[in-house]
Motif scaffolding. Structure first.
Motif, PDB file in Angstrom:
ATOM      1  N   ALA B 174      35.012   5.582  54.686  1.00 48.76           N
ATOM      2  CA  ALA B 174      35.631   4.963  56.137  1.00 48.76           C
ATOM      3  C   ALA B 174      36.532   3.802  55.674  1.00 48.76           C
ATOM      4  O   ALA B 174      37.682   3.614  55.901  1.00 48.76           O
ATOM      5  CB  ALA B 174      34.541   4.632  57.266  1.00 48.76           C
ATOM      6  N   ARG B 175      35.899   3.062  54.670  1.00 45.54           N
ATOM      7  CA  ARG B 175      36.592   1.788  54.332  1.00 45.54           C
ATOM      8  C   ARG B 175      37.859   2.207  53.621  1.00 45.54           C
ATOM      9  O   ARG B 175      38.872   1.683  53.549  1.00 45.54           O
ATOM     10  CB  ARG B 175      35.630   1.066  53.464  1.00 45.54           C
ATOM     11  N   TYR B 176      37.569   3.155  52.796  1.00 47.98           N
ATOM     12  CA  TYR B 176      38.717   3.802  51.667  1.00 47.98           C
ATOM     13  C   TYR B 176      40.169   4.101  52.755  1.00 47.98           C
ATOM     14  O   TYR B 176      41.092   3.767  52.300  1.00 47.98           O
ATOM     15  CB  TYR B 176      38.271   4.729  50.959  1.00 47.98           C
ATOM     16  N   CYS B 177      39.437   4.942  53.861  1.00 51.56           N
ATOM     17  CA  CYS B 177      40.618   5.515  54.831  1.00 51.56           C
ATOM     18  C   CYS B 177      41.244   4.342  55.212  1.00 51.56           C
ATOM     19  O   CYS B 177      42.480   4.371  55.635  1.00 51.56           O
ATOM     20  CB  CYS B 177      39.929   6.313  55.831  1.00 51.56           C
ATOM     21  N   ASN B 178      40.531   3.294  55.899  1.00 48.19           N
ATOM     22  CA  ASN B 178      41.304   2.265  56.521  1.00 48.19           C
ATOM     23  C   ASN B 178      42.127   1.498  55.242  1.00 48.19           C
ATOM     24  O   ASN B 178      43.427   1.145  55.563  1.00 48.19           O
ATOM     25  CB  ASN B 178      40.411   0.908  56.802  1.00 48.19           C
ATOM     26  N   HIS B 179      41.757   1.426  53.853  1.00 56.44           N
ATOM     27  CA  HIS B 179      42.302   0.740  52.731  1.00 56.44           C
ATOM     28  C   HIS B 179      43.581   1.546  52.763  1.00 56.44           C
ATOM     29  O   HIS B 179      45.025   0.775  52.512  1.00 56.44           O
ATOM     30  CB  HIS B 179      41.447   0.807  51.683  1.00 56.44           C
ATOM     31  N   ILE B 180      43.850   2.768  52.691  1.00 57.12           N
ATOM     32  CA  ILE B 180      44.827   3.675  52.202  1.00 57.12           C
ATOM     33  C   ILE B 180      46.029   3.702  53.439  1.00 57.12           C
ATOM     34  O   ILE B 180      47.048   4.018  53.264  1.00 57.12           O
ATOM     35  CB  ILE B 180      44.511   5.088  51.378  1.00 57.12           C
ATOM     36  N   GLN B 181      45.631   3.270  54.534  1.00 58.87           N
ATOM     37  CA  GLN B 181      46.305   3.508  55.824  1.00 58.87           C
ATOM     38  C   GLN B 181      46.767   2.101  56.005  1.00 58.87           C
ATOM     39  O   GLN B 181      47.429   1.898  56.876  1.00 58.87           O
ATOM     40  CB  GLN B 181      45.489   3.941  56.893  1.00 58.87           C
ATOM     41  N   GLY B 182      46.356   1.015  55.176  1.00 61.36           N
ATOM     42  CA  GLY B 182      46.943  -0.279  55.324  1.00 61.36           C
ATOM     43  C   GLY B 182      46.569  -0.985  56.752  1.00 61.36           C
ATOM     44  O   GLY B 182      46.958  -1.816  57.154  1.00 61.36           O
ATOM     45  N   GLN B 183      45.164  -0.424  56.771  1.00 66.78           N
ATOM     46  CA  GLN B 183      44.477  -1.046  58.213  1.00 66.78           C
ATOM     47  C   GLN B 183      43.334  -1.715  57.755  1.00 66.78           C
ATOM     48  O   GLN B 183      42.199  -1.702  57.124  1.00 66.78           O
ATOM     49  CB  GLN B 183      43.824   0.302  58.762  1.00 66.78           C
ATOM     50  N   GLY B 184      43.467  -3.015  58.450  1.00 70.59           N
ATOM     51  CA  GLY B 184      42.570  -4.151  58.103  1.00 70.59           C
ATOM     52  C   GLY B 184      41.107  -3.879  58.700  1.00 70.59           C
ATOM     53  O   GLY B 184      40.989  -3.024  59.520  1.00 70.59           O
ATOM     54  N   GLU B 185      40.093  -4.255  58.091  1.00 67.20           N
ATOM     55  CA  GLU B 185      38.904  -4.102  58.644  1.00 67.20           C
ATOM     56  C   GLU B 185      38.293  -4.879  59.678  1.00 67.20           C
ATOM     57  O   GLU B 185      38.905  -6.159  59.556  1.00 67.20           O
ATOM     58  CB  GLU B 185      37.677  -4.248  57.346  1.00 67.20           C
ATOM     59  N   ILE B 186      37.501  -4.472  60.615  1.00 67.55           N
ATOM     60  CA  ILE B 186      37.399  -5.428  61.828  1.00 67.55           C
ATOM     61  C   ILE B 186      36.232  -6.176  61.413  1.00 67.55           C
ATOM     62  O   ILE B 186      34.957  -5.533  61.677  1.00 67.55           O
ATOM     63  CB  ILE B 186      37.208  -4.715  62.973  1.00 67.55           C
ATOM     64  N   PRO B 187      35.865  -7.421  61.162  1.00 70.70           N
ATOM     65  CA  PRO B 187      34.723  -7.990  60.931  1.00 70.70           C
ATOM     66  C   PRO B 187      33.758  -8.199  62.197  1.00 70.70           C
ATOM     67  O   PRO B 187      34.515  -8.416  63.439  1.00 70.70           O
ATOM     68  CB  PRO B 187      34.998  -9.472  60.400  1.00 70.70           C
ATOM     69  N   TRP B 188      32.543  -8.306  61.937  1.00 63.77           N
ATOM     70  CA  TRP B 188      31.568  -8.643  63.268  1.00 63.77           C
ATOM     71  C   TRP B 188      31.490 -10.006  63.587  1.00 63.77           C
ATOM     72  O   TRP B 188      31.107 -10.805  62.705  1.00 63.77           O
ATOM     73  CB  TRP B 188      30.293  -7.889  62.848  1.00 63.77           C
ATOM     74  N   LYS B 189      31.958 -10.437  64.545  1.00 66.10           N
ATOM     75  CA  LYS B 189      31.974 -11.892  64.892  1.00 66.10           C
ATOM     76  C   LYS B 189      30.999 -12.022  66.055  1.00 66.10           C
ATOM     77  O   LYS B 189      30.797 -11.549  66.977  1.00 66.10           O
ATOM     78  CB  LYS B 189      33.315 -12.232  65.652  1.00 66.10           C
ATOM     79  N   GLY B 190      30.001 -12.816  65.638  1.00 66.14           N
ATOM     80  CA  GLY B 190      28.832 -13.215  66.473  1.00 66.14           C
ATOM     81  C   GLY B 190      29.150 -13.936  67.357  1.00 66.14           C
ATOM     82  O   GLY B 190      30.014 -14.539  67.634  1.00 66.14           O
TER      83      GLY B 190
END
Lengths: 224, 190
Positions: B174-190
């Motif tokens: 899942a992380r790799y798919c976002n990486h190759i699509q240039g899609q940033g990861e969404i951090p969990w903000k408490g």
């Protein structure tokens, strides 16, 4: 069903074609040297533009690979096989299928309609047939491989679904369908049922097994 | 071959080893989950852009392994029918570990929780991961329900390790798919 890669191809040629009963042919083909199978498995005939599956009635160590084939009016394979000369080549793939004798402490009950007896012929010829066979047919002249069943099986019950006169003095014959026999005659118990035939028979017998013989095991080979 | 047989209309089905079992039994739950997992993984592949042929081949190989696992789960241990099944060893889990390390080398170190999502292929990989975790739980439940005295068979042990590793693989995928699509990861903000 199985993986596509598990399908070796073989060439074989027609050696014998003979009538077993009205509308039922036995075909004997040369046995490819490198073929191996378990009694009850089938081969797929790769014909010109279509395929047909038939279970071997011969044993793995026999000199020929033998099949029984119900002729179908207007059927492509029926037409092609009737036209084939002795020596005609066939392309086959396989072996396919998992309908083989399992061995178990449960008594085996083999249930077939028509040419669905094919795997049970192979079981009998391979010495695996300590069971009861119910062979459902419309008329007594369709009871193929009787000699083998009468000599090899613990019990053999032809089930004749249409009214008939017992001209051949058949022993142990049951007048009715295989489902009627199971419903009325088979003692309660836990069995290994092996069903081979058309979908309607398999559906009806499965429902009966779930109702009356619910701890039994069930192995199925359907024509359609 | 007809798709419908009518032999399962009363709530039972046949195992590969011949037993008739309820469709609500733990064994059915387990291999039903495997089927669902395989389907979601198929959706991951479908959502991936062109240009990842080796990754797609790898995932197709994993789908084939899931079918093989399903055949084992549909068979009572020790039944004669197992002769038709391909041995399931520890090799698939080891293959996944190599693949995880390979993809992970491209990814930034994870220093915070991330929300499942991003590109469609990544979102589906996260969904597959959760189904994989459920599958693993249901296989464990099957082992416990069947009261296997000496624990799971060697094959089931290998399948459990494979599933455990597969959920890790799907997380990294899942992380790799976002990486190759240039899609940033969404951090969990408490």
């Amino acid at each position: 069903m199985e993986r596509v890669s598990d399908t070796p191809r073989f060439a074989a040629s027609l050696v014998v074609r003979q009538w077993l009963a009205p509308g039922i042919l036995e075909l004997r083909l040369t046995r490819p040297a490198d073929i191996g199978f378990i009694p009850g498995q089938f081969l797929r005939f790769a014909m010109d533009g279509y395929e047909r599956d038939y279970t071997m009635v011969s044993t793995p160590d026999a000199e020929t690979i033998d099949f029984c084939v119900a002729m179908v009016d207007g059927g492509r394979f029926s037409g092609d096989i009737l036209k084939a000369d002795i020596g005609a080549p066939f392309q086959l793939t396989g072996p396919h299928g998992h309908f083989v004798f399992q061995g178990s402490s449960n008594p085996a009950v083999f249930v077939a309609t028509g040419t669905g007896v094919a795997p049970f012929v192979a079981f009998c010829r391979s010495g695996m047939a300590a069971g009861l066979l119910l062979h459902g047919v419309g008329t007594p002249d369709r009871l193929i491989y009787r000699d083998i069943f009468e000599s090899a099986l613990r019990e053999y019950v032809p089930c004749i679904s249409r009214p008939f006169e017992n001209m051949d003095n058949l022993e142990n014959v049951f007048s009715g369908r295989v489902t009627n026999y199971l419903e009325q005659q088979l003692a309660p118990g836990t069995y290994d049922f092996y069903l081979c035939g058309r979908g309607a028979m398999i559906r009806d017998v499965t429902a009966l097994i779930d109702e009356q013989f619910c701890d039994s095991r069930l192995f199925i080979e359907s024509f359609d | 071959m007809k798709i419908y047989t009518g032999t399962g209309d009363r709530g039972k089905t046949s195992l590969f080893s011949g037993e008739r079992v309820s469709k609500s039994s733990p064994r059915l739950q387990a291999y039903g989950d495997l089927d669902e997992l395989n389907s979601v993984i198929g959706a991951v592949v479908a959502a991936m852009d062109e240009g990842q042929p080796s990754l797609k081949d790898e995932i197709l190989a994993i789908q084939a392994l899931l079918l093989e696992s399903g055949a084992w789960l549909a068979t009572t241990p020790g039944a004669a029918s197992t002769r038709f099944l391909k041995p399931f060893t520890n090799a698939p889990a080891e293959m996944l570990e190599i693949a995880i390390d390979r993809m992970n080398a491209f990814l930034p170190e994870l220093k915070h929780f991330i929300l499942p999502g991003g590109h469609l292929s990544a979102s589906l990989a996260h969904m597959a991961r959760t189904v994989c975790r459920r599958t693993e739980r249901h296989v464990i439940e099957l082992v416990e329900h069947e009261n296997m005295d000496s624990g799971p068979t060697e094959t089931l042990k290998h399948i459990l390790v494979f599933l455990n590793r597969l959920s890790d693989y799907l997380f990294v995928l899942a992380r790799y798919c976002n990486h190759i699509q240039g899609q940033g990861e969404i951090p969990w903000k408490g």
